[in-house]
Design a protein around this motif. Sequence first.
Motif, mmCIF file in Angstrom:
data_model
loop_
_atom_site.group_PDB
_atom_site.id
_atom_site.type_symbol
_atom_site.label_atom_id
_atom_site.label_comp_id
_atom_site.label_asym_id
_atom_site.label_seq_id
_atom_site.Cartn_x
_atom_site.Cartn_y
_atom_site.Cartn_z
ATOM 1 N N ASN A 17 0.844 -1.197 0.000
ATOM 2 C CA ASN A 17 0.000 0.000 0.000
ATOM 3 C C ASN A 17 0.886 1.256 0.000
ATOM 4 O O ASN A 17 1.748 1.400 0.864
ATOM 5 C CB ASN A 17 -0.870 -0.057 1.267
ATOM 6 N N ASP A 18 0.678 2.140 -0.958
ATOM 7 C CA ASP A 18 1.510 3.352 -1.057
ATOM 8 C C ASP A 18 1.475 4.198 0.216
ATOM 9 O O ASP A 18 2.407 4.959 0.487
ATOM 10 C CB ASP A 18 1.074 4.215 -2.252
ATOM 11 N N GLU A 19 0.395 4.069 0.978
ATOM 12 C CA GLU A 19 0.296 4.867 2.214
ATOM 13 C C GLU A 19 1.260 4.391 3.302
ATOM 14 O O GLU A 19 1.466 5.079 4.299
ATOM 15 C CB GLU A 19 -1.141 4.830 2.752
ATOM 16 N N TRP A 20 1.832 3.196 3.112
ATOM 17 C CA TRP A 20 2.791 2.687 4.112
ATOM 18 C C TRP A 20 4.150 3.372 3.970
ATOM 19 O O TRP A 20 4.931 3.422 4.916
ATOM 20 C CB TRP A 20 3.001 1.183 3.948
ATOM 21 N N LEU A 45 8.209 -8.161 0.483
ATOM 22 C CA LEU A 45 8.235 -8.906 1.750
ATOM 23 C C LEU A 45 7.275 -8.298 2.778
ATOM 24 O O LEU A 45 6.558 -9.022 3.482
ATOM 25 C CB LEU A 45 9.653 -8.912 2.330
ATOM 26 N N VAL A 46 7.273 -6.969 2.875
ATOM 27 C CA VAL A 46 6.414 -6.292 3.854
ATOM 28 C C VAL A 46 4.944 -6.582 3.535
ATOM 29 O O VAL A 46 4.153 -6.913 4.423
ATOM 30 C CB VAL A 46 6.687 -4.759 3.867
ATOM 31 N N ALA A 47 4.584 -6.475 2.254
ATOM 32 C CA ALA A 47 3.188 -6.744 1.869
ATOM 33 C C ALA A 47 2.819 -8.181 2.215
ATOM 34 O O ALA A 47 1.733 -8.458 2.746
ATOM 35 C CB ALA A 47 2.999 -6.466 0.381
ATOM 36 N N GLY A 48 3.732 -9.119 1.936
ATOM 37 C CA GLY A 48 3.463 -10.526 2.238
ATOM 38 C C GLY A 48 3.287 -10.751 3.733
ATOM 39 O O GLY A 48 2.350 -11.420 4.172
ATOM 40 N N PHE A 49 4.193 -10.173 4.531
ATOM 41 C CA PHE A 49 4.130 -10.369 5.984
ATOM 42 C C PHE A 49 2.859 -9.727 6.551
ATOM 43 O O PHE A 49 2.137 -10.334 7.354
ATOM 44 C CB PHE A 49 5.372 -9.747 6.654
ATOM 45 N N PHE A 50 2.593 -8.503 6.113
ATOM 46 C CA PHE A 50 1.433 -7.745 6.611
ATOM 47 C C PHE A 50 0.147 -8.543 6.377
ATOM 48 O O PHE A 50 -0.681 -8.686 7.276
ATOM 49 C CB PHE A 50 1.370 -6.397 5.873
ATOM 50 N N HIS A 51 -0.014 -9.065 5.153
ATOM 51 C CA HIS A 51 -1.284 -9.704 4.802
ATOM 52 C C HIS A 51 -1.383 -11.159 5.253
ATOM 53 O O HIS A 51 -2.477 -11.652 5.484
ATOM 54 C CB HIS A 51 -1.515 -9.613 3.290
ATOM 55 N N SER A 52 -0.242 -11.859 5.366
ATOM 56 C CA SER A 52 -0.352 -13.285 5.688
ATOM 57 C C SER A 52 -0.313 -13.548 7.190
ATOM 58 O O SER A 52 -0.601 -14.653 7.639
ATOM 59 C CB SER A 52 0.761 -14.073 4.991
ATOM 60 N N THR A 53 0.067 -12.539 7.983
ATOM 61 C CA THR A 53 0.183 -12.745 9.430
ATOM 62 C C THR A 53 -1.167 -12.641 10.119
ATOM 63 O O THR A 53 -1.979 -11.774 9.788
ATOM 64 C CB THR A 53 1.150 -11.696 10.030
ATOM 65 N N ARG A 54 -1.393 -13.538 11.059
ATOM 66 C CA ARG A 54 -2.568 -13.374 11.919
ATOM 67 C C ARG A 54 -2.150 -12.457 13.069
ATOM 68 O O ARG A 54 -1.292 -12.809 13.875
ATOM 69 C CB ARG A 54 -3.031 -14.734 12.449
ATOM 70 N N TRP A 55 -2.724 -11.275 13.124
ATOM 71 C CA TRP A 55 -2.349 -10.275 14.127
ATOM 72 C C TRP A 55 -3.295 -10.363 15.308
ATOM 73 O O TRP A 55 -4.504 -10.443 15.123
ATOM 74 C CB TRP A 55 -2.426 -8.874 13.523
ATOM 75 N N LYS A 68 1.277 -2.469 12.394
ATOM 76 C CA LYS A 68 1.508 -3.698 11.617
ATOM 77 C C LYS A 68 2.611 -3.502 10.577
ATOM 78 O O LYS A 68 3.433 -4.387 10.352
ATOM 79 C CB LYS A 68 0.222 -4.126 10.919
ATOM 80 N N VAL A 69 2.635 -2.342 9.938
ATOM 81 C CA VAL A 69 3.609 -2.162 8.862
ATOM 82 C C VAL A 69 5.021 -1.991 9.429
ATOM 83 O O VAL A 69 5.998 -2.484 8.846
ATOM 84 C CB VAL A 69 3.196 -1.005 7.922
ATOM 85 N N LEU A 70 5.148 -1.349 10.596
ATOM 86 C CA LEU A 70 6.490 -1.181 11.178
ATOM 87 C C LEU A 70 7.035 -2.507 11.718
ATOM 88 O O LEU A 70 8.237 -2.774 11.634
ATOM 89 C CB LEU A 70 6.478 -0.104 12.264
ATOM 90 N N ILE A 71 6.174 -3.336 12.255
ATOM 91 C CA ILE A 71 6.625 -4.666 12.688
ATOM 92 C C ILE A 71 6.949 -5.520 11.461
ATOM 93 O O ILE A 71 7.987 -6.197 11.402
ATOM 94 C CB ILE A 71 5.569 -5.331 13.596
ATOM 95 N N SER A 72 6.089 -5.463 10.443
ATOM 96 C CA SER A 72 6.330 -6.246 9.212
ATOM 97 C C SER A 72 7.674 -5.887 8.591
ATOM 98 O O SER A 72 8.423 -6.768 8.143
ATOM 99 C CB SER A 72 5.230 -5.972 8.176
ATOM 100 N N ALA A 73 7.983 -4.592 8.549
ATOM 101 C CA ALA A 73 9.219 -4.157 7.885
ATOM 102 C C ALA A 73 10.449 -4.625 8.650
ATOM 103 O O ALA A 73 11.439 -5.062 8.051
ATOM 104 C CB ALA A 73 9.227 -2.641 7.742
ATOM 105 N N GLN A 74 10.397 -4.563 9.981
ATOM 106 C CA GLN A 74 11.564 -4.995 10.762
ATOM 107 C C GLN A 74 11.748 -6.508 10.654
ATOM 108 O O GLN A 74 12.873 -7.003 10.498
ATOM 109 C CB GLN A 74 11.419 -4.564 12.222
ATOM 110 N N ALA A 75 10.644 -7.257 10.684
ATOM 111 C CA ALA A 75 10.751 -8.711 10.512
ATOM 112 C C ALA A 75 11.291 -9.034 9.119
ATOM 113 O O ALA A 75 12.084 -9.963 8.946
ATOM 114 C CB ALA A 75 9.390 -9.369 10.725
ATOM 115 N N SER A 76 10.905 -8.245 8.124
ATOM 116 C CA SER A 76 11.322 -8.500 6.741
ATOM 117 C C SER A 76 12.792 -8.174 6.510
ATOM 118 O O SER A 76 13.418 -8.755 5.610
ATOM 119 C CB SER A 76 10.459 -7.677 5.774
ATOM 120 N N MET A 77 13.361 -7.258 7.302
ATOM 121 C CA MET A 77 14.782 -6.902 7.113
ATOM 122 C C MET A 77 15.677 -8.130 7.178
ATOM 123 O O MET A 77 16.659 -8.236 6.462
ATOM 124 C CB MET A 77 15.243 -5.928 8.205
ATOM 125 N N LEU A 78 15.347 -9.070 8.053
ATOM 126 C CA LEU A 78 16.184 -10.257 8.220
ATOM 127 C C LEU A 78 16.097 -11.180 7.001
ATOM 128 O O LEU A 78 16.989 -11.983 6.765
ATOM 129 C CB LEU A 78 15.780 -11.028 9.491
#
Length: 251
Positions: A17-20, A45-55, A68-78
Amino acid sequence: MFSSIRNLFSRPQPVFNDEWRPILVQDFEHWQTLSDEEIGRMEMLVAGFFHSTRWEAANGFQLDDEIKVLISAQASMLLLGIELDNYPQLTSVIVHPSTVRLRGKYNMGGGVQSTEVPPLLGQAHFRGPVVLSWNAALRGAKFPAAGENVVYHEFAHRLDMLDGVTDGTPPLDDEEARLRWARVCTAAYDTVRAQGSEVLRPYAGTNPAEFFAVATEVFFNRPVAVREHEPELYEELRAFYHQDPASRIAI
Ligand SMILES: [Zn+2]
């Protein structure tokens, strides 16, 4: 006929999402250090993590897209440099507003058990959820120079668990790589326990699994210092993550 079968099986790619973007530019310091090519993979990766995770939110806490997007991005960095697009067997991400308080028995060491479990900033369960403190996750995203990042820490544990054991050694390419990893990490771990370290906080000396999680935090957060003080450890982490975070930092 074939096209209709294909339609049945093709899943749409999760969309970034461009708003992220402004959220990441403003609050995730490491986002600014990435190349255009890296940003392209990170957005996927962020889009995948954001949408596939059960939050899940704990304690009546409300989750929004920023969290959600800030957690997704940090998890995706690895995952940025490794051939893995998600974290297998991650059942959910549970977010607490500040510290995570758990019930149960806590082993205080020396055979003493307490029912007062100390507050935590995060926890990674084997084939289960990752639990995170939002305060700590935001602090880690915004202030990497402090060295700590609870999201990097807990998701490093998830990578360590991929081979079925949480022992501080994630899956490596071959026996030679495993032997080198064991030699370098054991030496650095023994040094932290015996005399401390310029870059690894004392918690790294708890056990080899915590060593890998803490080393991951400082590899991304203080890469130039790790390369200077622990060059062999830096090289092992650079080879595993296929990232060279020190080279992203203009000196
Ligand atoms: Zn840990």
